[in-house]
Design a protein around this motif. Sequence first.
Motif, PDB file in Angstrom:
ATOM      1  N   THR A  36      -9.860 -12.423  47.158  1.00 43.07           N
ATOM      2  CA  THR A  36      -9.725 -12.381  48.612  1.00 43.07           C
ATOM      3  C   THR A  36     -11.091 -12.611  49.246  1.00 43.07           C
ATOM      4  O   THR A  36     -12.117 -12.225  48.676  1.00 43.07           O
ATOM      5  N   ASN A  37     -11.103 -13.257  50.393  1.00 40.47           N
ATOM      6  CA  ASN A  37     -12.363 -13.492  51.101  1.00 40.47           C
ATOM      7  C   ASN A  37     -12.795 -12.285  51.914  1.00 40.47           C
ATOM      8  O   ASN A  37     -13.978 -12.031  52.084  1.00 40.47           O
ATOM      9  N   THR A  38     -11.823 -11.544  52.441  1.00 44.84           N
ATOM     10  CA  THR A  38     -12.118 -10.374  53.264  1.00 44.84           C
ATOM     11  C   THR A  38     -11.327  -9.182  52.746  1.00 44.84           C
ATOM     12  O   THR A  38     -10.310  -9.344  52.057  1.00 44.84           O
ATOM     13  N   ASP A  84      -6.849 -10.741  52.475  1.00 52.24           N
ATOM     14  CA  ASP A  84      -6.783 -11.685  53.603  1.00 52.24           C
ATOM     15  C   ASP A  84      -5.421 -11.708  54.293  1.00 52.24           C
ATOM     16  O   ASP A  84      -5.335 -11.858  55.507  1.00 52.24           O
TER      17      ASP A  84
END
Length: 149
Positions: free
Chosen positions: A62-64, A132
């Motif tokens: 996941t990016n965030t 995300d």
Amino acid sequence: MKCLLVVALLPALALGLAVRPCANNAPIPQDVRVVGCTAEPCVIPIGGMVDMDCDFLSPRATNTVGAALEIYLGDFRVPYELPANQQNACNFFEAGSCPVAQGEFINYHLSTPAAAPFAGITVDLQLQLTDDSGAPLFCFRSSAQIVAA
């Protein structure tokens, strides 16, 4: 004498808190450590700090990472929201970083003020980190006894 005291306290510092899964069947962290608490319910004075570390392996990339702490009095959800800066969990990783890789070891540290309208109650705290898309990376529940400061 000091050595004996340190040796006696080491197990309490190393052992995590036994936590319960959330209703959404999300994974629970590998380990949850709450400062000053080794068994439920944790005693939290109003105006004190909830200070905890959660270790987990990310189930996916996941990016965030978002953070949400919810408070329940029985089945009733008490209105509460983490401060805006704490809702981005990436800012509070002691180990790991965003973007997160699948299988990455993460240590997430939460330190937030304990606010409650009154003392003398026991509540459930539910902490969830999400990816995300809003899907949970982990979620757990733990009991806390709210006391006067």
